[in-house]
Design an enzyme around this catalytic site. Structure first.
Site, PDB file in Angstrom:
ATOM      1  N   HIS A  42      11.513  -4.736 -10.695  1.00  0.00           N
ATOM      2  CA  HIS A  42      12.403  -4.864  -9.534  1.00  0.00           C
ATOM      3  C   HIS A  42      13.049  -3.515  -9.223  1.00  0.00           C
ATOM      4  O   HIS A  42      14.139  -3.230  -9.733  1.00  0.00           O
ATOM      5  CB  HIS A  42      13.516  -5.873  -9.832  1.00  0.00           C
ATOM      6  CG  HIS A  42      13.077  -7.296  -9.782  1.00  0.00           C
ATOM      7  ND1 HIS A  42      13.270  -8.101  -8.686  1.00  0.00           N
ATOM      8  CD2 HIS A  42      12.440  -8.055 -10.692  1.00  0.00           C
ATOM      9  CE1 HIS A  42      12.780  -9.301  -8.918  1.00  0.00           C
ATOM     10  NE2 HIS A  42      12.271  -9.305 -10.141  1.00  0.00           N
TER      11      HIS A  42
ATOM     12  N   GLU B  30      14.653  -2.657  -6.781  1.00  0.00           N
ATOM     13  CA  GLU B  30      15.918  -2.823  -6.039  1.00  0.00           C
ATOM     14  C   GLU B  30      17.093  -3.085  -6.984  1.00  0.00           C
ATOM     15  O   GLU B  30      18.236  -3.103  -6.549  1.00  0.00           O
ATOM     16  CB  GLU B  30      15.779  -3.942  -4.997  1.00  0.00           C
ATOM     17  CG  GLU B  30      15.919  -5.375  -5.509  1.00  0.00           C
ATOM     18  CD  GLU B  30      14.701  -5.902  -6.259  1.00  0.00           C
ATOM     19  OE1 GLU B  30      13.778  -5.117  -6.569  1.00  0.00           O
ATOM     20  OE2 GLU B  30      14.696  -7.116  -6.564  1.00  0.00           O
TER      21      GLU B  30
ATOM     22  N   CYS C 173       7.372  -7.835  -7.853  1.00  0.00           N
ATOM     23  CA  CYS C 173       7.412  -9.020  -8.705  1.00  0.00           C
ATOM     24  C   CYS C 173       6.724 -10.210  -8.027  1.00  0.00           C
ATOM     25  O   CYS C 173       5.507 -10.203  -7.903  1.00  0.00           O
ATOM     26  CB  CYS C 173       8.857  -9.308  -9.113  1.00  0.00           C
ATOM     27  SG  CYS C 173       8.955 -10.249 -10.637  1.00  0.00           S
TER      28      CYS C 173
HETATM   29  N1  GLN Z   1       7.998 -15.600 -12.133  1.00  0.00           N
HETATM   30  C1  GLN Z   1       8.098 -15.478 -10.708  1.00  0.00           C
HETATM   31  C2  GLN Z   1       6.879 -16.068 -10.013  1.00  0.00           C
HETATM   32  O1  GLN Z   1       5.931 -16.391 -10.621  1.00  0.00           O
HETATM   33  C3  GLN Z   1       8.273 -14.035 -10.295  1.00  0.00           C
HETATM   34  C4  GLN Z   1       9.559 -13.498 -10.876  1.00  0.00           C
HETATM   35  C5  GLN Z   1      10.283 -12.526 -10.002  1.00  0.00           C
HETATM   36  O2  GLN Z   1       9.949 -12.289  -8.844  1.00  0.00           O
HETATM   37  N2  GLN Z   1      11.350 -11.991 -10.546  1.00  0.00           N
HETATM   38  O3  GLN Z   1       6.892 -16.170  -8.823  1.00  0.00           O
END
Ligand code: GLN
Length: 190
Positions: free
Chosen positions: A172, A174, A78
């Site tokens: 994610h 995890e 992410c």
């Molecule tokens: N929206 C977040 C960002 O731009 C990432 C979201 C996440 O890691 N769950 O950093």
């Protein structure tokens, strides 16, 4: 195998617990000294602009880029995907990614927090059926370079990919209650 988890910000505890459960020796990484002592690194989800800021203030950006260029295996999830990308769309103007994998990432591509969703993913090479992808304000992988292998897609868009020893997921792993993504990463980079 000494597995580090970048612990500046975000969901690092969950990754550490899974890596420990899978038998790795784990350590939080907040300093260049800690970075120098690991065999692989997980960059967790969180907030990518904050994480990049903290990377800079901790003096970790240069050593991390050098370690990856030197073959350090990295899994970015992410926000971690955004930090590792070649280019970031819809980022902040001062947001400079590490350019460790040849992908273009778009921040918050699936919408706002309330648009977060889950989806069953077919992950290439993962035994035991689909993997539950948890997407939280997730980035999209808009384009991938020729050396990037796509490991899973959602609605025709890549959501899990790797180039050499750099792996990235928009979801994610995890938070799925399922350790197979971490297990595979550990097995393949060991
Ligand atoms: N929206 C977040 C960002 O731009 C990432 C979201 C996440 O890691 N769950 O950093």
């Amino acid at each position: 195998m000494k597995a580090g988890v970048l612990a500046l910000q975000g969901a690092f505890r969950e990754h550490r617990e899974i890596l420990s459960t899978l038998g790795a020796e784990t350590v939080d990484v907040r300093t260049p000294e800690q970075l120098a002592a690991i065999d692989l690194l997980v960059i967790p989800g969180g907030e990518s602009t904050t994480m990049q800021h903290l990377l800079d203030s901790a003096g970790l950006r240069e050593p991390l880029a050098a370690a990856i260029a030197d073959g350090l295996a990295v899994l970015g999830t992410c926000a971690g995907l955004i930090v590792l990308a070649h280019e970031v769309l819809d980022g902040r103007a001062d947001q400079v990614p590490l350019d460790a994998i040849d992908i273009v990432a778009r921040r918050n591509a699936y919408g706002r927090q309330r648009d977060s969703f889950e989806a069953d993913l077919d992950v290439s090479g993962l035994p035991g059926g689909t993997f539950r992808g948890v997407f939280i304000r997730a980035p999209a992988i808009e384009t991938v370079g020729g050396a990037v292998e796509v490991l899973a897609e959602h609605n025709g868009r890549p959501v899990f990919a790797r180039e050499g020893r750099v792996w990235v997921s928009a979801f994610h792993p995890e938070l799925a209650g399922d350790f197979r993504v971490h297990e595979r990463f550990l097995q393949e980079v060991a």
